[in-house]
Every structure is written in C-alpha cells, then in structure tokens.
Write a protein that holds these residues in place. Structure first.
Motif, mmCIF file in Angstrom:
data_model
loop_
_atom_site.group_PDB
_atom_site.id
_atom_site.type_symbol
_atom_site.label_atom_id
_atom_site.label_comp_id
_atom_site.label_asym_id
_atom_site.label_seq_id
_atom_site.Cartn_x
_atom_site.Cartn_y
_atom_site.Cartn_z
ATOM 1 N N ARG A 171 -4.179 8.193 4.390
ATOM 2 C CA ARG A 171 -5.547 8.692 4.198
ATOM 3 C C ARG A 171 -6.558 7.736 4.812
ATOM 4 O O ARG A 171 -7.519 8.153 5.459
ATOM 5 C CB ARG A 171 -5.835 8.875 2.703
ATOM 6 N N ASP A 172 -6.349 6.438 4.607
ATOM 7 C CA ASP A 172 -7.263 5.451 5.186
ATOM 8 C C ASP A 172 -7.262 5.538 6.714
ATOM 9 O O ASP A 172 -8.316 5.510 7.354
ATOM 10 C CB ASP A 172 -6.872 4.039 4.743
ATOM 11 N N LEU A 173 -6.079 5.645 7.304
ATOM 12 C CA LEU A 173 -5.978 5.699 8.763
ATOM 13 C C LEU A 173 -6.543 6.999 9.324
ATOM 14 O O LEU A 173 -6.983 7.039 10.479
ATOM 15 C CB LEU A 173 -4.516 5.547 9.187
ATOM 16 N N ARG B 200 -9.254 8.292 8.817
ATOM 17 C CA ARG B 200 -10.689 8.173 9.108
ATOM 18 C C ARG B 200 -10.954 7.717 10.532
ATOM 19 O O ARG B 200 -12.078 7.828 11.024
ATOM 20 C CB ARG B 200 -11.343 7.199 8.121
ATOM 21 N N GLU B 201 -9.921 7.185 11.191
ATOM 22 C CA GLU B 201 -10.082 6.697 12.567
ATOM 23 C C GLU B 201 -9.115 7.391 13.523
ATOM 24 O O GLU B 201 -8.839 6.872 14.597
ATOM 25 C CB GLU B 201 -9.855 5.181 12.613
ATOM 26 N N LYS C 115 -2.043 6.611 0.361
ATOM 27 C CA LYS C 115 -3.331 5.942 0.554
ATOM 28 C C LYS C 115 -3.454 5.375 1.963
ATOM 29 O O LYS C 115 -4.518 5.458 2.595
ATOM 30 C CB LYS C 115 -3.529 4.825 -0.468
ATOM 31 N N GLY C 116 -2.372 4.792 2.457
ATOM 32 C CA GLY C 116 -2.416 4.211 3.787
ATOM 33 C C GLY C 116 -2.724 5.236 4.856
ATOM 34 O O GLY C 116 -3.561 5.005 5.740
ATOM 35 N N ILE D 155 0.861 -1.180 0.000
ATOM 36 C CA ILE D 155 0.000 0.000 0.000
ATOM 37 C C ILE D 155 0.898 1.231 0.000
ATOM 38 O O ILE D 155 1.962 1.232 0.630
ATOM 39 C CB ILE D 155 -0.941 0.003 1.221
#
Length: 290
Positions: A247-249, A251-252, A244-245, A240
C-alpha cells in the motif's frame, strides 16, 4: 490463427456507463495496442432468468455500437487507437457471470474499481476471485508523473502463485515501457523468534535470513530479467507486513501486481492473504494474477 488462439489475445473490459469504466477502457486500449491484442468492450445487462428457454430462444451476445453505454466508449478508444481491433458486445446476463465467462477466453480482464454506486464497482472483489485470467482493477494513481514512467511494483514470496505474478509483472512493465520494482516484505518477530519481542535479537540469524531471501529473489528474477530485458530493481523490506508495504509503495507506482493465492515459508509473507487488502486500499491500479 485459430479461434481459441485469437481469443487468448483478447483484453476484455467491463463497461457499465461510469466514468471509471471509461477510464479503465482507455487504459486497456493502451495495453491492447502495446501487446497486439484485440479489445473487447463488454456490457452485461441483467434480465430475466433465461435458463428455462431453449438454446435457440435464449438471447445471444450482440456486437456493435448501438448500445448507448458502449458507443461513447468505443468511439473514445478508436479515436486514440485507430488501428486497434475493438469489439463491443452486449450480453443479457449478470455482471459477475458475464465477466467470469469472458475471463475463460481472455488474456486479461479489466474492470474499474468504481464505487458501490457503480454497477461494476460493487462487484470488483467477487469478479476478481471468480475470474480465470489475470484481472486489472483500474483506479486513478495518486503518484505525480514527472516525465519518467512510474514503476510497476510486484510483491513476491516463494509460492508458485508469486512466480506467476512475477512473470506477469515483467510482461506488463515491458508493455507499459516502465521500470519494474520487485519487492519482498517480512516481519522480524515471526522470522527470528520470541527474543525479538523481548528486546533480544540474534543478529547473526537475521543476517543469514536476509542473505537467503536476497538470494532466492535473485534466483527468481534473473531468468526473467534476461528474457524480458526490463529495467528492474529488487528490494527486501524488513519488519513490515506485505499489505502495508505494498500500500505504501502504491503511492509512487502506476501499478501494483500481486498473486491471488500462495504462501511463503515465512507465514506473514502470504500474498494471497493480502491481495484483497491491496485490491481495496492501494492508491493505483492493481493487477491480480492467478
């Protein structure tokens, strides 16, 4: 304490009258109170080019709450933190120039991400690139709070810039009383060669690379964990991209920390190349460290 030392303890917030700037100032007030720092609310008003005037004639920074933009913000911060040293300053200068100058004397510069319609929102990337101290770009985090503090997430590689980001992440997590998540992301194809794209995998090489990366992370993290005593976890994400990694994290998370430049041994783990991507697309505040 001398003047320079005092200035180094300032948290400076750019104020433009928007709701985003007000929310950024509230966050900065919490951070300043937690770190025993002074809070400076800075409102820049672009005007005439004063360079042709003498130094005596040029307008000087003014302090106080007479400014209709600064007054409500200072009142809101003081209501939440009555004992906090809060200073309101208005300068006749371009937004970018004023914040760049302020960053030379600050421990942290805070701006709201805003929109292109907000005065500061349209300058965020430029401000972040030109600042001479860490920059916190504030936006509302999308993660739902469950009663426990959301984590601070820091992405690292093997660069010196990344080491500074890691130190700042530990300091910030401690100030926010938050757990810290230290992450390293890498893509398999550049790491293990062309065989991966052809359906072939050198599993022994892959295991070796993962072991080496985990060891390097532990070597970076261990001294800081001992110094700060912050609850933390370290994770390696494979296949990954860092952008992107993170950005995904986001969210939390309550905050993402990245370095402004730097490159690791694996070309795709270049935090400097993704900082702008994360800055514009993360779904929580972003701290850019230089």
């Amino acid at each position: 304490m001398n003047r320079d030392a005092d200035a180094a303890q300032q948290v400076v917030v750019g104020i433009d009258g928007s709701d985003t700037a007000l929310a950024a100032a509230r966050w900065a007030g919490e951070y300043a109170a937690s770190t025993s720092s002074a809070l400076v609310l800075l409102h820049a008003v672009a005007g005439l080019n004063w360079h042709f005037l003498t130094e005596a004639a040029a307008p000087q920074p003014t302090e106080g709450t007479d400014d209709a933009v600064l007054g409500p913000v200072e009142a809101a911060v003081r209501a939440a933190h009555p004992d906090l040293d809060v200073r309101s300053v208005t300068v006749r200068e371009s937004v970018g120039g004023a914040l760049r100058d302020a960053s030379q004397r600050a421990r942290l510069l805070v701006v709201g991400s805003g929109t292109d319609e907000d005065i500061l929102g349209s300058h965020v990337v430029r401000i972040t690139h030109r600042a001479e101290c860490p920059v916190l770009v504030w936006r509302t985090a999308v993660a739902r709070r469950t009663g426990k503090p959301l984590p601070v997430v820091v992405g690292i590689d093997e660069s010196e810039d990344s080491r500074r980001a890691l130190t700042a992440a530990f300091e910030t997590a401690r100030a926010l009383h938050a757990p810290l998540q230290v992450v390293h992301m890498w893509e398999l194809a550049p790491a293990v060669g062309l065989g991966y794209s052809q359906g072939l995998m050198d599993w022994q090489l892959l295991d070796l690379l993962q072991t080496q990366q985990r060891r390097r992370m532990d070597e970076l993290v261990a001294p800081l964990a001992k110094e700060y005593g912050t609850t933390h976890v370290t994770e390696v994400f494979q296949d990954i991209s860092p952008a992107k990694g993170l950005r995904d994290l986001s969210r939390e998370a309550q905050l993402i920390v990245v370095g402004s430049h730097g490159s690791g041994r694996i070309a795709t783990s270049t935090l400097g190349s993704v900082s702008q991507n994360v800055l514009s697309r993360a779904e929580c505040p972003v701290l850019v460290v230089r």
